[in-house]
Enzyme design. Structure first.
Site, PDB file in Angstrom:
ATOM      1  N   GLU A 114       0.831  -1.202   0.000  1.00  0.00           N
ATOM      2  CA  GLU A 114       0.000   0.000   0.000  1.00  0.00           C
ATOM      3  C   GLU A 114       0.866   1.253   0.000  1.00  0.00           C
ATOM      4  O   GLU A 114       1.943   1.286   0.601  1.00  0.00           O
ATOM      5  CB  GLU A 114      -0.946  -0.009   1.205  1.00  0.00           C
TER       6      GLU A 114
ATOM      7  N   CYS B 213       3.754   8.594   0.740  1.00  0.00           N
ATOM      8  CA  CYS B 213       4.284   7.666   1.734  1.00  0.00           C
ATOM      9  C   CYS B 213       4.391   6.303   1.067  1.00  0.00           C
ATOM     10  O   CYS B 213       3.380   5.710   0.683  1.00  0.00           O
ATOM     11  CB  CYS B 213       3.369   7.613   2.950  1.00  0.00           C
TER      12      CYS B 213
ATOM     13  N   CYS C 168       6.045  -6.791   7.012  1.00  0.00           N
ATOM     14  CA  CYS C 168       7.095  -6.308   7.902  1.00  0.00           C
ATOM     15  C   CYS C 168       7.356  -7.354   8.972  1.00  0.00           C
ATOM     16  O   CYS C 168       6.424  -7.973   9.479  1.00  0.00           O
ATOM     17  CB  CYS C 168       6.680  -4.986   8.538  1.00  0.00           C
TER      18      CYS C 168
END
Length: 344
Positions: free
Chosen positions: A91, A106, A113
């Protein structure tokens, strides 16, 4: 067949061109097609010889990402689900400033992660893989094309820990910073780390004036270990010393990000510890009211607590601000990014 062309940084393209027996100027042309014109096939690269295009396609596949989905917030923020050729999704968020003079993207540096921070949606799904330089840069290009305006600022604060994918992330930053490409100024490019000390040390030696942000989120070791278990081996005194060395080496200020969580890391003891951590450190503290994450018990701090913290930090001679979180209604704010195949 070699690796896909977007696995390489700009500094590696001349070697590829040379290996194919072509003059060096072809490397600049190739880079412009990839990261200025955003070509999705070699056939579009009309100023490259036909034979060269065929050899590139054979040896260095060109994979174009796609926008699987897009959501638009009431505040103008847009969140994208970017899908790569192997089905991997990340995303990306485009955030126009309220004044209209800036557009910040961003971007994600990894699919998923491994850090598993307790307050973050990304870590809940685990780690899938690192992104290569072109895949990172493509997120910014896709957002720019969709927004129909130039990106002015970029922040590596999306999915993933950038310093666990260091080489690819730095190569991507140089693609985006390149004066003949997107030409985003180094001081308008920020990378956020959970506090990977080896990465901070390495980052301090880079020639560009990129900005460093550190996800601190607690200045008491026991609380930080609870919130950020995968960085527990990096003790706070060692982190501070690394940041002191970074500032001495670069003469650049560090941003400390601090998610404010009610009755978890926002007590008077936490504030005292934060002020002590900031002492003698050239830094700016960015307080972030925690955003809602499905299944999380954490709640944001009271606004009065935020005001108290800002006043206290400023009284100790440090700049402190409260982040204007954008896109929370589309799960596009800090800590809300996932890597689902479709939005829910």
């Amino acid at each position: 067949m070699d690796k896909p062309i977007k696995s390489y940084g700009l500094d590696e393209l001349p070697d590829i061109i040379e290996s194919l027996g072509q003059p060096s100027f072809r490397a600049k042309q190739l880079a412009q097609w990839l990261y200025v014109h955003h070509a999705d096939s070699y056939d579009q690269m009309t100023n490259l010889p036909t034979a060269l295009r065929a050899r590139l396609a054979e040896c260095f596949p060109l994979h174009a990402p796609s926008l699987a989905e897009r959501r638009i917030s009431h505040d103008g923020t847009r969140k994208y689900l970017v899908e790569y050729h192997d089905g991997t999704c990340v995303e990306t968020v485009a955030i126009p400033s309220r004044s209209g003079d800036r557009l910040t993207v961003c971007f994600s540096t990894q699919a998923g992660c491994s850090m598993q921070c307790a307050f973050c949606a990304t870590g809940q799904a685990g780690f899938e893989r690192n992104l290569v330089p072109g895949e990172i840069a493509d997120q910014v290009l896709l957002a720019q094309n969709d927004m129909g305006r130039r990106v002015t600022n970029i922040v590596g604060m999306g999915q993933g820990e950038p310093f666990l994918n260091y080489r690819n992330v730095l190569a991507a930053l140089r693609i985006l910073n390149d004066p003949q490409g997107l030409a985003i100024g180094a001081r308008h490019i920020s990378i956020s780390t959970c506090g990977v000390i080896e990465g901070i040390e390495r980052f301090s030696h880079e020639p560009e004036q990129f900005t460093l942000a550190v996800s601190l989120h607690a200045a008491r070791q026991s609380t930080r270990d609870l919130l950020m278990p995968r960085v527990a081996r990096y003790k706070l005194p060692d982190l501070k010393q690394a940041l002191m060395r970074y500032v001495k080496k670069t003469n650049r200020r560090v941003t400390l990000e601090y998610v404010m969580i009610d009755n978890v890391n926002d007590t008077d003891r936490d504030l005292e510890a934060l002020n002590a951590f900031c002492s003698d450190l050239l830094c700016h503290v960015n307080l972030i009211p925690i955003n809602a994450v499905e299944g999380s018990p954490f709640q944001p701090s009271d606004p009065l607590v935020l005001d108290q913290w800002v006043q206290s930090i400023q009284s100790h001679g440090k700049e402190a601000t409260v982040r204007d979180s954008r896109g929370s209604d589309i799960d596009g704010a800090c800590g809300q990014l996932k890597r689902t195949k479709c939005f829910t």
